[in-house]
Write a protein that holds these residues in place. Structure first.
Motif, mmCIF file in Angstrom:
data_model
loop_
_atom_site.group_PDB
_atom_site.id
_atom_site.type_symbol
_atom_site.label_atom_id
_atom_site.label_comp_id
_atom_site.label_asym_id
_atom_site.label_seq_id
_atom_site.Cartn_x
_atom_site.Cartn_y
_atom_site.Cartn_z
ATOM 1 N N SER A 122 4.137 13.225 -9.977
ATOM 2 C CA SER A 122 5.087 14.336 -9.992
ATOM 3 C C SER A 122 5.856 14.380 -11.297
ATOM 4 C CB SER A 122 6.038 14.218 -8.793
ATOM 5 O OG SER A 122 6.826 13.049 -8.912
ATOM 6 N N GLN A 123 6.164 13.237 -11.836
ATOM 7 C CA GLN A 123 6.858 13.212 -13.116
ATOM 8 C C GLN A 123 5.949 13.737 -14.241
ATOM 9 O OE1 GLN A 123 8.148 9.159 -13.580
ATOM 10 N NE2 GLN A 123 9.961 9.420 -12.190
ATOM 11 N N THR A 124 4.647 13.402 -14.136
ATOM 12 C CA THR A 124 3.694 13.920 -15.130
ATOM 13 C C THR A 124 3.621 15.438 -15.051
ATOM 14 O OG1 THR A 124 2.417 11.884 -14.960
ATOM 15 C CG2 THR A 124 1.302 13.804 -15.916
ATOM 16 N N ILE A 125 3.621 15.964 -13.830
ATOM 17 C CA ILE A 125 3.583 17.415 -13.661
ATOM 18 C C ILE A 125 4.837 18.029 -14.276
ATOM 19 C CG2 ILE A 125 3.665 19.254 -11.940
ATOM 20 C CD1 ILE A 125 1.946 17.466 -10.129
ATOM 21 N N GLN A 126 5.976 17.361 -14.110
ATOM 22 C CA GLN A 126 7.207 17.889 -14.693
ATOM 23 C C GLN A 126 7.092 17.923 -16.228
ATOM 24 O OE1 GLN A 126 10.674 15.787 -13.390
ATOM 25 N NE2 GLN A 126 10.250 16.135 -11.206
ATOM 26 N N GLN A 127 6.508 16.870 -16.789
ATOM 27 C CA GLN A 127 6.366 16.835 -18.249
ATOM 28 C C GLN A 127 5.415 17.948 -18.745
ATOM 29 O OE1 GLN A 127 5.085 12.847 -19.130
ATOM 30 N NE2 GLN A 127 7.099 11.931 -18.550
ATOM 31 N N LEU A 128 4.303 18.154 -18.018
ATOM 32 C CA LEU A 128 3.374 19.206 -18.407
ATOM 33 C C LEU A 128 4.000 20.583 -18.272
ATOM 34 C CD1 LEU A 128 0.070 17.845 -16.784
ATOM 35 C CD2 LEU A 128 0.694 17.878 -19.228
ATOM 36 N N ALA A 129 4.797 20.749 -17.205
ATOM 37 C CA ALA A 129 5.459 22.028 -17.023
ATOM 38 C C ALA A 129 6.463 22.274 -18.125
ATOM 39 C CB ALA A 129 6.138 22.060 -15.665
ATOM 40 N N ALA A 130 7.043 21.237 -18.650
ATOM 41 C CA ALA A 130 8.009 21.400 -19.733
ATOM 42 C C ALA A 130 7.329 21.845 -21.024
ATOM 43 C CB ALA A 130 8.773 20.097 -19.939
ATOM 44 N N ALA A 166 7.787 19.842 -8.496
ATOM 45 C CA ALA A 166 7.550 18.462 -8.965
ATOM 46 C C ALA A 166 8.798 17.601 -8.790
ATOM 47 C CB ALA A 166 7.124 18.508 -10.433
ATOM 48 N N GLN A 167 9.959 18.189 -9.095
ATOM 49 C CA GLN A 167 11.209 17.450 -8.901
ATOM 50 C C GLN A 167 11.423 17.120 -7.412
ATOM 51 O OE1 GLN A 167 14.264 19.878 -10.638
ATOM 52 N NE2 GLN A 167 13.706 19.355 -12.759
ATOM 53 N N ALA A 168 11.114 18.093 -6.530
ATOM 54 C CA ALA A 168 11.265 17.838 -5.086
ATOM 55 C C ALA A 168 10.327 16.732 -4.621
ATOM 56 C CB ALA A 168 11.005 19.143 -4.319
ATOM 57 N N ILE A 169 9.075 16.773 -5.168
ATOM 58 C CA ILE A 169 8.132 15.705 -4.796
ATOM 59 C C ILE A 169 8.628 14.360 -5.285
ATOM 60 C CG2 ILE A 169 5.790 14.859 -5.200
ATOM 61 C CD1 ILE A 169 4.871 17.791 -5.298
ATOM 62 N N THR A 170 9.189 14.329 -6.480
ATOM 63 C CA THR A 170 9.723 13.057 -7.012
ATOM 64 C C THR A 170 10.862 12.545 -6.135
ATOM 65 O OG1 THR A 170 9.122 13.739 -9.254
ATOM 66 C CG2 THR A 170 10.784 11.992 -9.022
ATOM 67 N N LYS A 171 11.796 13.431 -5.761
ATOM 68 C CA LYS A 171 12.913 13.008 -4.905
ATOM 69 C C LYS A 171 12.419 12.541 -3.549
ATOM 70 C CE LYS A 171 17.363 14.602 -3.112
ATOM 71 N NZ LYS A 171 17.114 14.102 -1.772
ATOM 72 N N LEU A 172 11.435 13.272 -2.985
ATOM 73 C CA LEU A 172 10.904 12.882 -1.677
ATOM 74 C C LEU A 172 10.200 11.541 -1.763
ATOM 75 C CD1 LEU A 172 10.422 13.637 1.269
ATOM 76 C CD2 LEU A 172 8.343 14.865 0.545
ATOM 77 N N ALA A 173 9.480 11.303 -2.838
ATOM 78 C CA ALA A 173 8.812 10.007 -3.011
ATOM 79 C C ALA A 173 9.824 8.878 -3.130
ATOM 80 C CB ALA A 173 7.904 10.069 -4.248
ATOM 81 N N GLU A 215 0.811 -1.206 0.000
ATOM 82 C CA GLU A 215 0.000 0.000 0.000
ATOM 83 C C GLU A 215 0.857 1.274 0.000
ATOM 84 O OE1 GLU A 215 -2.823 -0.131 3.131
ATOM 85 O OE2 GLU A 215 -3.621 -2.100 2.565
ATOM 86 N N LEU A 216 1.726 1.407 0.996
ATOM 87 C CA LEU A 216 2.487 2.644 1.099
ATOM 88 C C LEU A 216 3.435 2.801 -0.066
ATOM 89 C CD1 LEU A 216 3.230 5.165 2.697
ATOM 90 C CD2 LEU A 216 4.863 3.779 3.990
ATOM 91 N N ASN A 217 4.164 1.745 -0.390
ATOM 92 C CA ASN A 217 5.111 1.853 -1.490
ATOM 93 C C ASN A 217 4.396 2.053 -2.818
ATOM 94 O OD1 ASN A 217 7.147 1.557 0.304
ATOM 95 N ND2 ASN A 217 7.780 -0.507 -0.328
ATOM 96 N N ALA A 218 3.212 1.396 -2.971
ATOM 97 C CA ALA A 218 2.441 1.620 -4.210
ATOM 98 C C ALA A 218 1.972 3.063 -4.306
ATOM 99 C CB ALA A 218 1.247 0.667 -4.246
ATOM 100 N N SER A 219 1.543 3.605 -3.168
ATOM 101 C CA SER A 219 1.122 5.010 -3.173
ATOM 102 C C SER A 219 2.293 5.921 -3.478
ATOM 103 C CB SER A 219 0.513 5.378 -1.820
ATOM 104 O OG SER A 219 -0.616 4.568 -1.546
ATOM 105 N N LEU A 220 3.455 5.605 -2.928
ATOM 106 C CA LEU A 220 4.629 6.423 -3.207
ATOM 107 C C LEU A 220 5.025 6.346 -4.676
ATOM 108 C CD1 LEU A 220 6.796 5.647 -0.044
ATOM 109 C CD2 LEU A 220 5.622 7.792 -0.586
ATOM 110 N N ILE A 221 4.827 5.166 -5.287
ATOM 111 C CA ILE A 221 5.114 5.052 -6.722
ATOM 112 C C ILE A 221 4.137 5.926 -7.529
ATOM 113 C CG2 ILE A 221 5.074 3.464 -8.678
ATOM 114 C CD1 ILE A 221 6.109 1.293 -6.769
ATOM 115 N N ALA A 222 2.869 5.902 -7.077
ATOM 116 C CA ALA A 222 1.869 6.742 -7.766
ATOM 117 C C ALA A 222 2.189 8.210 -7.615
ATOM 118 C CB ALA A 222 0.484 6.446 -7.211
ATOM 119 N N VAL A 223 2.629 8.620 -6.426
ATOM 120 C CA VAL A 223 3.018 10.009 -6.212
ATOM 121 C C VAL A 223 4.188 10.375 -7.103
ATOM 122 C CG1 VAL A 223 3.992 11.602 -4.515
ATOM 123 C CG2 VAL A 223 2.122 10.089 -3.874
#
Length: 527
Positions: free
Chosen positions: A342-350, A365-372, A330-338
């Motif tokens: 965040s990577q999708t947000i980075q792509q949209l921002a690009a 978005a990059q910070a969220i990806t690193k934190l995840a 559950e937690l790791n799956a949620s972290l993968i989804a996060v």
């Protein structure tokens, strides 16, 4: 008969010694060491015979001295009397020169008295006109006695006061006058041989009687000593039987006094000891039954405690497994989804028009990806701690080796790992417990020891059917007699106790610590 001065002096000294009070003697500590090894009978005989022997010796010496003194005294008396008698009776013969009668008389005296060895008559010129020697042999030293031969001349007045002659004795008023003249001497040589022989015979009789008395005293001393030693031997024999465990013995009272009291006391002690033995045996039997009951209860409680600890550990491991599954699924799956979001947000921002807000969105978005990613890695580490996946994949040997490698790479301590045996025989429950024990031991090394070197050894022995674990370090160490056990050691002990094993902690200040654990294989169900 007068006693000689030497004999009287000896008697006075003996009386003084008998009347003198003995002064107490101060004995040195080793003065009586010589008789410490003697038996009581020998001591009694010695105590009894010592004064008797001294008395016997003193009596023999005094008797011999008295007999010799009596011989000397009698010989002197007889010699002086005989010399004076001959001197008084030989006056006429010496003056007149008629020596034949005197010789006959002297010869008769010499032949009739064996103690007279020689009689000599000496005139004024020093010549010996008469000498008679006895034919009896002489063995002792001869002794001579002399008496002077005196010629006595009595002047008598033959006229009375008126001038008339008379033949009567002189008047009282005018006694006769007497003149003396030495005309010779008589020398009597006495031989003490015969007297000494008689006195020796008497001395031998006295010594024989004293020896008989000494022998009787010795026999009496033996009887007295035996009357004391025989009851004591019986008492000692009874005491040895009592010491051997036979407390009920019979010791009749055969004598009186202190020995009789001792016999009676030993008999009473035997009865009391036998009764005490019976009471003690009854108490021991009762106490043994109580101890057996307590032991059985303790064993049951111990078994229940082991089962409880084992059950608790199993529940804990199951709960850890459940938590690990939840974290993984559950937690790791949620972290993968996060991370994906965040990577999708980075792509949209690009794709959006560049601007300050777009740059901030991309950075967030990059910070969220690193934190995840960090949270995912922490979750993975937490899952491995809760339920090491490597234990299921590689077994106990691989899991411990991987754990040692992790500590080696993440710390400044040099770790070594040694193993021996086929670890595929180990069941899942034992493997988890062994893994947790090694994990706790390495954690203690990292927290407390400040070691530079550590060694982990696993040995699976087929001879005793047990798993042997050794964890050793060269750290600061501690004194087990002073320092109290920490939570880590207590936890390891509980796990080892639940598995029916043994743990031994050996440590000294400055010499490091060694933890040796033995876990039996037959007490845990194998997978």
């Amino acid at each position: 008969m007068k006693r000689p001065a030497a004999l009287r002096a000896a008697s006075v000294r003996a009386a003084a010694l008998r009347s003198a009070k003995p002064r107490p003697a101060t004995l040195r500590p080793g003065a009586l060491q010589f008789w410490r090894g003697w038996s009581i009978g020998l001591r009694m005989a010695f105590i009894t015979m010592l004064p008797v022997t001294l008395l016997f010796t003193s009596f023999v010496w005094y008797s011999w001295y008295a007999h010799r003194a009596q011989v000397d005294e009698e010989l002197a008396d007889r010699g002086n009397i005989l010399a004076r008698a001959l001197a008084e009776t030989s006056e006429y013969n010496v003056i007149s020169g008629n020596l034949s009668d005197l010789r006959t008389t002297i010869d008769g005296l010499v032949q009739s008295d064996s103690s007279v060895y020689r009689i000599e008559v000496v005139d004024m010129n020093g010549e010996i006109p008469v000498t008679v020697t006895s034919t009896h042999p002489i063995e002792a030293e001869e002794r001579s006695f002399e008496a002077k031969i005196v010629k006595q001349v009595v002047w008598i007045n033959l006229f009375s006061d008126n001038g008339a002659p008379h033949v009567s004795a002189s008047s009282d008023t005018r006694p006769p006058t007497m003149t003396t003249e030495v005309v010779g001497l008589v020398r009597v040589t006495m031989s003490p041989t015969n007297m000494l022989a008689k006195q020796l015979h008497r001395f031998r009789v006295e010594v024989a009687m004293a020896a008989l008395a000494l022998a009787a005293s010795g026999a009496l001393a033996y009887i007295l000593a035996r009357s004391l030693t025989v009851p004591l031997r019986e008492a000692i024999s009874v005491l040895r039987r009592i010491r051997g465990g036979n407390y009920r013995v019979q010791l009749p009272v055969t004598t009186g006094g202190e020995v009789g009291e001792l016999q009676a006391s030993i008999g009473e002690m035997s009865v009391a000891l036998d009764q005490s033995k019976q009471d003690l045996e009854n108490k021991v039997a009762e106490r043994t039954r109580d101890l057996l009951a307590s032991r059985n209860e303790a064993l049951r409680a111990d078994a229940d405690k082991r089962k409880l600890i084992q059950k608790v550990n199993s529940i804990i491991e199951d709960e850890r497994k459940s938590i690990a599954v939840e974290i993984h699924d559950e937690l790791n799956a949620s972290l993968i989804a996060v991370r994906l979001e965040s990577q999708t947000i980075q792509q949209l921002a690009a794709k959006a028009t560049p601007g300050e807000e777009i740059d901030q969105i991309r950075a967030k978005a990059q910070a969220i990806t690193k934190l995840a990613l960090d949270l995912y890695a922490n979750g993975r580490r937490l899952v491995r701690r809760l339920r090491p996946e490597v234990l299921d994949m590689l077994g106990l040997h691989g899991a411990v080796e991987e754990m040692v490698s992790h500590y080696r790479s993440s710390s400044g301590v040099h770790f070594e790992f040694e193993s021996q045996g086929d670890f595929s025989k180990i069941g899942n429950e034992l493997a988890i417990s062994a893994y947790r024990i090694v994990q706790e031991a390495l954690s203690n090394i990292m927290k407390h020891s400040q070691a530079g070197f550590a060694r982990v050894g696993l040995t699976l022995s087929d001879e005793d059917g047990a798993l042997h674990i050794e964890v050793q370090d060269d750290g600061e160490g501690f004194d087990p007699a002073v320092a109290s056990e920490g939570i880590g050691i207590i936890g390891m002990r509980e796990r080892v106790f639940a598995l029916g094993g043994s743990i031994h902690v050996q440590s000294r200040p400055g010499e490091g610590t060694l933890v040796a654990i033995t876990l039996p294989l037959n007490d845990v169900a194998t997978a």
